[in-house]
Design a protein around this motif. Sequence first.
Motif, PDB file in Angstrom:
ATOM      1  N   ARG A 114       7.924  55.282  50.171  1.00 54.16           N
ATOM      2  CA  ARG A 114       7.612  56.394  49.279  1.00 54.16           C
ATOM      3  C   ARG A 114       8.818  56.760  48.413  1.00 54.16           C
ATOM      4  NH1 ARG A 114       5.118  61.544  51.374  1.00 54.16           N
ATOM      5  NH2 ARG A 114       4.664  61.658  49.159  1.00 54.16           N
ATOM      6  N   LEU A 115      10.002  56.693  48.996  1.00 53.07           N
ATOM      7  CA  LEU A 115      11.198  56.990  48.213  1.00 53.07           C
ATOM      8  C   LEU A 115      11.420  55.910  47.148  1.00 53.07           C
ATOM      9  CD1 LEU A 115      13.348  59.211  48.087  1.00 53.07           C
ATOM     10  CD2 LEU A 115      14.824  57.747  49.460  1.00 53.07           C
ATOM     11  N   ASP A 116      11.173  54.665  47.501  1.00 53.32           N
ATOM     12  CA  ASP A 116      11.295  53.574  46.536  1.00 53.32           C
ATOM     13  C   ASP A 116      10.341  53.796  45.362  1.00 53.32           C
ATOM     14  OD1 ASP A 116      12.097  50.951  45.566  1.00 53.32           O
ATOM     15  OD2 ASP A 116      10.154  50.232  46.267  1.00 53.32           O
ATOM     16  N   ASP A 117       9.108  54.178  45.650  1.00 53.20           N
ATOM     17  CA  ASP A 117       8.142  54.446  44.579  1.00 53.20           C
ATOM     18  C   ASP A 117       8.641  55.556  43.659  1.00 53.20           C
ATOM     19  OD1 ASP A 117       6.432  52.514  45.537  1.00 53.20           O
ATOM     20  OD2 ASP A 117       5.086  53.923  46.552  1.00 53.20           O
ATOM     21  N   ALA A 118       9.162  56.636  44.272  1.00 56.22           N
ATOM     22  CA  ALA A 118       9.643  57.775  43.479  1.00 56.22           C
ATOM     23  C   ALA A 118      10.828  57.370  42.609  1.00 56.22           C
ATOM     24  CB  ALA A 118      10.030  58.926  44.398  1.00 56.22           C
ATOM     25  N   CYS A 119      11.729  56.548  43.153  1.00 48.77           N
ATOM     26  CA  CYS A 119      12.920  56.135  42.398  1.00 48.77           C
ATOM     27  C   CYS A 119      12.551  55.209  41.256  1.00 48.77           C
ATOM     28  CB  CYS A 119      13.914  55.466  43.330  1.00 48.77           C
ATOM     29  SG  CYS A 119      14.690  56.592  44.522  1.00 48.77           S
ATOM     30  N   ARG A 120      11.543  54.381  41.430  1.00 42.66           N
ATOM     31  CA  ARG A 120      11.128  53.466  40.374  1.00 42.66           C
ATOM     32  C   ARG A 120      10.320  54.168  39.289  1.00 42.66           C
ATOM     33  NH1 ARG A 120      11.937  48.109  41.718  1.00 42.66           N
ATOM     34  NH2 ARG A 120      12.576  47.817  43.897  1.00 42.66           N
ATOM     35  N   ALA A 180      30.039  75.507  54.477  1.00 41.61           N
ATOM     36  CA  ALA A 180      28.891  75.234  55.344  1.00 41.61           C
ATOM     37  C   ALA A 180      27.807  74.486  54.585  1.00 41.61           C
ATOM     38  CB  ALA A 180      28.342  76.543  55.913  1.00 41.61           C
ATOM     39  N   TYR A 181      27.529  74.912  53.351  1.00 39.17           N
ATOM     40  CA  TYR A 181      26.520  74.216  52.565  1.00 39.17           C
ATOM     41  C   TYR A 181      27.019  72.830  52.157  1.00 39.17           C
ATOM     42  CZ  TYR A 181      23.128  72.797  49.190  1.00 39.17           C
ATOM     43  OH  TYR A 181      22.176  72.050  48.534  1.00 39.17           O
ATOM     44  N   PHE A 182      28.284  72.721  51.798  1.00 42.21           N
ATOM     45  CA  PHE A 182      28.872  71.438  51.400  1.00 42.21           C
ATOM     46  C   PHE A 182      28.639  70.397  52.504  1.00 42.21           C
ATOM     47  CE2 PHE A 182      32.005  68.262  50.457  1.00 42.21           C
ATOM     48  CZ  PHE A 182      32.294  68.361  49.102  1.00 42.21           C
ATOM     49  N   ALA A 183      28.902  70.792  53.754  1.00 39.10           N
ATOM     50  CA  ALA A 183      28.736  69.870  54.882  1.00 39.10           C
ATOM     51  C   ALA A 183      27.278  69.437  55.034  1.00 39.10           C
ATOM     52  CB  ALA A 183      29.238  70.525  56.164  1.00 39.10           C
ATOM     53  N   GLU A 184      26.345  70.370  54.859  1.00 42.06           N
ATOM     54  CA  GLU A 184      24.927  70.031  54.978  1.00 42.06           C
ATOM     55  C   GLU A 184      24.483  69.109  53.846  1.00 42.06           C
ATOM     56  OE1 GLU A 184      22.689  70.598  57.266  1.00 42.06           O
ATOM     57  OE2 GLU A 184      23.955  71.805  58.593  1.00 42.06           O
ATOM     58  N   ALA A 185      24.914  69.399  52.630  1.00 40.72           N
ATOM     59  CA  ALA A 185      24.540  68.563  51.493  1.00 40.72           C
ATOM     60  C   ALA A 185      25.129  67.161  51.634  1.00 40.72           C
ATOM     61  CB  ALA A 185      25.008  69.207  50.188  1.00 40.72           C
ATOM     62  N   ALA A 186      26.350  67.068  52.171  1.00 42.00           N
ATOM     63  CA  ALA A 186      26.966  65.763  52.406  1.00 42.00           C
ATOM     64  C   ALA A 186      26.144  64.959  53.401  1.00 42.00           C
ATOM     65  CB  ALA A 186      28.391  65.945  52.920  1.00 42.00           C
ATOM     66  N   ARG A 187      25.668  65.623  54.438  1.00 40.17           N
ATOM     67  CA  ARG A 187      24.828  64.935  55.431  1.00 40.17           C
ATOM     68  C   ARG A 187      23.539  64.428  54.797  1.00 40.17           C
ATOM     69  NH1 ARG A 187      20.475  66.486  57.624  1.00 40.17           N
ATOM     70  NH2 ARG A 187      20.752  68.702  57.106  1.00 40.17           N
ATOM     71  N   VAL A 188      22.904  65.262  53.981  1.00 38.86           N
ATOM     72  CA  VAL A 188      21.665  64.848  53.320  1.00 38.86           C
ATOM     73  C   VAL A 188      21.918  63.658  52.394  1.00 38.86           C
ATOM     74  CG1 VAL A 188      19.854  65.561  51.705  1.00 38.86           C
ATOM     75  CG2 VAL A 188      20.609  67.135  53.486  1.00 38.86           C
ATOM     76  N   ALA A 189      23.009  63.704  51.635  1.00 35.90           N
ATOM     77  CA  ALA A 189      23.320  62.611  50.711  1.00 35.90           C
ATOM     78  C   ALA A 189      23.503  61.294  51.457  1.00 35.90           C
ATOM     79  CB  ALA A 189      24.574  62.945  49.908  1.00 35.90           C
ATOM     80  N   ARG A 190      24.200  61.323  52.576  1.00 35.51           N
ATOM     81  CA  ARG A 190      24.415  60.099  53.331  1.00 35.51           C
ATOM     82  C   ARG A 190      23.143  59.635  54.033  1.00 35.51           C
ATOM     83  NH1 ARG A 190      29.221  62.173  52.370  1.00 35.51           N
ATOM     84  NH2 ARG A 190      31.029  60.767  52.289  1.00 35.51           N
ATOM     85  N   LEU A 205      20.260  59.941  52.666  1.00 34.38           N
ATOM     86  CA  LEU A 205      19.524  59.318  51.567  1.00 34.38           C
ATOM     87  C   LEU A 205      20.029  57.908  51.274  1.00 34.38           C
ATOM     88  CD1 LEU A 205      19.263  62.433  49.264  1.00 34.38           C
ATOM     89  CD2 LEU A 205      17.316  61.176  50.203  1.00 34.38           C
ATOM     90  N   THR A 206      21.343  57.692  51.302  1.00 29.49           N
ATOM     91  CA  THR A 206      21.835  56.336  51.041  1.00 29.49           C
ATOM     92  C   THR A 206      21.402  55.380  52.145  1.00 29.49           C
ATOM     93  OG1 THR A 206      24.004  56.818  52.036  1.00 29.49           O
ATOM     94  CG2 THR A 206      23.786  57.111  49.645  1.00 29.49           C
TER      95      THR A 206
END
Length: 346
Positions: free
Chosen positions: A29-35, A147-157, A159-160
């Motif tokens: 589903r993520l691949d479809d969204a990215c394309r 605190a938010y920076f750490a959470e966003a970093a986790r989400v970004a990684r 996602l990769t």
Amino acid sequence: MGGFSVPVVDISAYVGEGSAATRGETARRLDDACREVGFVQVVGHGVPEAVIDGLKGAIDAFFGLDLDVKKGFRAPPRINRGYTPPRSESLSLSLGVEAADRMNDFFEAFNVGIPASAYPGIELPADDYAPNLWPEGLPEFRPAVQAYFAEAARVARTLTGIFADALGLPPGYFAEFTGHSLDVLRMNNYALPPGEVVLDGDLTGMGEHTDYGIVTVLWADREAGLQVLGHDGGWHDVMPAEGALLVNLGDLMARWTNDAWRSTLHRVKPPVVDGSIRRRRSAAYFHDGNIDARISTLPNHTGEGTPYPPITVAEHIRAKLAGSREGRSNPYADREAARVRAAADA
């Protein structure tokens, strides 16, 4: 709208212990969204509501300060830290697209990032991994933002990790490019006192641009303003879904995939209601990769058109910042600039 929509994808299977089948469906589903779009509404991300509330409070506290106080936290344009006053950037110049009024974006921002001290034992350029300029007199600001920076970093990684699965790459493929990633959180405010700007239909909150790095994780108010350029060449309004984080691809992912996954052009055109700008806040976490990483088209994507020439993260990011902050046209953004010029109402 012509049927345009930003897909919603639940990534909880990767945040928790999801089954192989569930993770496979998430990656598909993520691949479809990215394309198809290059933007996605991510739910199931696991960021606590209390952390997001703390971020909102920090944004309100800082941008509520007097302008002269905020200007005390400015850094030189080459250093991506601290305060950015209104009308001191033009994001369209990061693409090599001339703006009608240079440095005309009226948003204000505050940036924090990862300093070199976070990566002991690695020699890193001081300007790119500079210390942060934490505002004085706001004791709750730093812990809330961190605190938010750490959470966003986790989400970004997270996602990769999904990206690797979606692109048929070995698990953890992108980890070698992000061990000392050049990550920045930019908090934006789109509200100015009456008389600061001319309230007309051409008002630019943030000019059209692509994001610079690998992936962006965006929290935003549920207010109108964000617009995305669709494959139809038109600009479409995007409203964040309740509880979702907006995720969009950066230029480096477009380069890796040779535009199979595009870094989608977007801008902010905030609404004017009863003669004033409706306030809008956002916080974009830019996961940009190691400054010394060399980005080349993935082997399984070289046959889909002419590959991008290899470039380092340093070369790419510095050219983008020199455009948006110093008014120097970006020589590496021909493809993105062409899409802007071809847009229906560009």
